[in-house]
Design an enzyme around this catalytic site. Structure first.
Site, short mmCIF file in Angstrom:
data_model
loop_
_atom_site.label_atom_id
_atom_site.label_comp_id
_atom_site.label_asym_id
_atom_site.label_seq_id
_atom_site.Cartn_x
_atom_site.Cartn_y
_atom_site.Cartn_z
N HIS A 1 9.38 6.82 2.51
CA HIS A 1 8.49 5.77 3.03
C HIS A 1 8.99 4.41 2.55
O HIS A 1 9.09 4.15 1.35
CB HIS A 1 7.07 6.03 2.53
N HIS B 1 7.37 1.38 7.33
CA HIS B 1 6.03 0.80 7.48
C HIS B 1 6.16 -0.72 7.50
O HIS B 1 6.41 -1.34 6.47
CB HIS B 1 5.17 1.29 6.29
N MET C 1 -4.55 3.04 6.28
CA MET C 1 -4.44 2.42 4.95
C MET C 1 -5.69 2.78 4.14
O MET C 1 -6.81 2.55 4.59
CB MET C 1 -4.35 0.89 5.06
N SER D 1 6.81 6.67 -1.52
CA SER D 1 7.11 5.26 -1.22
C SER D 1 8.05 4.70 -2.27
O SER D 1 7.72 4.71 -3.47
CB SER D 1 5.83 4.43 -1.20
N GLY E 1 -0.19 0.86 -6.40
CA GLY E 1 -1.00 1.04 -7.60
C GLY E 1 -2.46 0.63 -7.49
O GLY E 1 -3.12 0.40 -8.50
N GLY F 1 3.28 6.40 -3.94
CA GLY F 1 4.26 5.55 -4.61
C GLY F 1 4.16 5.69 -6.11
O GLY F 1 4.92 6.43 -6.74
N ASP G 1 8.32 0.41 2.56
CA ASP G 1 7.28 -0.59 2.75
C ASP G 1 7.89 -1.98 2.91
O ASP G 1 8.32 -2.58 1.93
CB ASP G 1 6.33 -0.59 1.54
N MET H 1 4.78 -4.14 7.49
CA MET H 1 3.64 -5.02 7.22
C MET H 1 4.09 -6.44 7.47
O MET H 1 4.22 -7.26 6.55
CB MET H 1 3.17 -4.81 5.76
N MET I 1 7.42 -5.85 3.68
CA MET I 1 6.36 -6.88 3.62
C MET I 1 6.98 -8.26 3.78
O MET I 1 8.03 -8.55 3.20
CB MET I 1 5.66 -6.83 2.26
N ASP J 1 -2.10 6.20 3.31
CA ASP J 1 -1.25 5.39 2.42
C ASP J 1 -2.08 4.57 1.45
O ASP J 1 -2.84 3.69 1.87
CB ASP J 1 -0.41 4.47 3.33
C1 DX5 Z 1 0.85 -0.70 0.20
C2 DX5 Z 1 1.95 0.20 0.69
C3 DX5 Z 1 1.93 1.55 0.11
C4 DX5 Z 1 2.11 1.59 -1.37
C5 DX5 Z 1 1.37 2.79 -1.90
O1 DX5 Z 1 0.85 -1.87 0.90
O2 DX5 Z 1 1.88 0.36 2.09
O3 DX5 Z 1 2.87 2.42 0.74
O4 DX5 Z 1 3.45 1.67 -1.76
O5 DX5 Z 1 1.38 2.71 -3.26
P1 DX5 Z 1 0.53 3.66 -4.20
O6 DX5 Z 1 0.86 5.08 -3.82
O7 DX5 Z 1 1.00 3.26 -5.55
O8 DX5 Z 1 -0.93 3.35 -3.94
ZN ZN Z 2 3.18 1.97 3.13
#
Ligand code: DX5
Ligand code: ZN
Length: 216
Positions: free
Chosen positions: A33, A66, A137, A8, A145, A197, A35, A68, A37, A175
């Site tokens: 990937h 992805h 998820m 990610s 993180g 990520g 993300d 969101m 948002m 994820d």
């Molecule tokens: C969270 C995202 C993830 C995120 C994962 O809303 O969809 O893709 O980047 O991050 P890590 O791998 O750091 O948990």
């Molecule tokens: Zn994601």
């Protein structure tokens, strides 16, 4: 069973995004990937169509986008035109999920549905045959993180049974909070694609971390 990695870029250094894509290009990763948002569906805003478009210009791996965001239908064509190979929408944002999945597939790209940690996999019983991928998820979406939610293992097992029974080609992606330990258990329980990520981009050698995660 397929074991794939989707780093990610949310965890990448945005001042050097091109460098992060280069690392992914040269690695054993299978997807990039992305993300997206909107600050409405999730309590954070990341990046959108213009950034995905720039990423697609240099990425050599397919973009796994992805979404969101609320009203994802409105943005399927723009994200496809920006270079998405897979579009994931959240179950929780779609009143007419069957129609939304149809719209994604009409664009000639892969369609995927994401479930939040509280949404049971059973809601997919009547749509699973239409899907190329399901994204589970394993944290609440919005931030990288975070700590992995253990109940995800049970969801992978339940979803693997449903997929083996109804649509064996459908991939299971997970994820959030993925590292060597959670990643190994997820693959062993039947997941196919791990999103990572902070574990990748927070490591000293992201390329090596990707390779090791793939063969845990
Ligand atoms: C969270 C995202 C993830 C995120 C994962 O809303 O969809 O893709 O980047 O991050 P890590 O791998 O750091 O948990
Ligand atoms: Zn994601």
């Amino acid at each position: 069973m397929k074991r794939l990695i989707a780093p990610s870029i949310l965890a990448a250094d945005f001042n050097n995004l091109g460098n992060a894509i280069q690392i992914i290009n040269e690695s054993e990763a299978d997807f990039v990937h992305c993300d997206v948002m909107d600050g409405l569906f999730v309590p954070n805003i990341s990046f959108g169509i213009p950034v995905v478009k720039q990423v697609s210009k240099i990425a050599k791996k397919p973009l796994d986008v992805h979404l969101m965001i609320v009203n994802p239908d409105k943005y399927i064509v723009p994200f496809k035109e920006a270079g998405a190979s897979v579009i994931t929408v959240h179950y929780e944002t779609c009143d007419h999920l069957h129609r939304t999945i149809g719209h994604i597939k009409e664009q000639g790209i892969k369609a995927s549905v994401c479930l939040n940690p509280h949404t049971p996999v059973s809601v997919l019983e009547d749509i699973i045959i239409e899907l190329d991928m399901v994204l589970l998820m394993s944290v609440n979406p919005g931030f990288g993180g975070q700590k992995f939610i253990e109940n995800t293992y049970k969801k992978v097992v339940d979803l693997r049974a449903m997929i083996d029974n109804k649509n064996p080609d459908c991939l299971i992606e997970v994820d959030g909070g993925v590292n060597y330990e959670t990643g190994k258990s997820l693959f062993d329980k039947g997941a196919n694609v791990l999103v990572a990520g902070s574990f990748v981009f927070g490591s000293n050698n992201p390329k090596e971390t990707i390779a090791k995660l793939k063969s845990v």
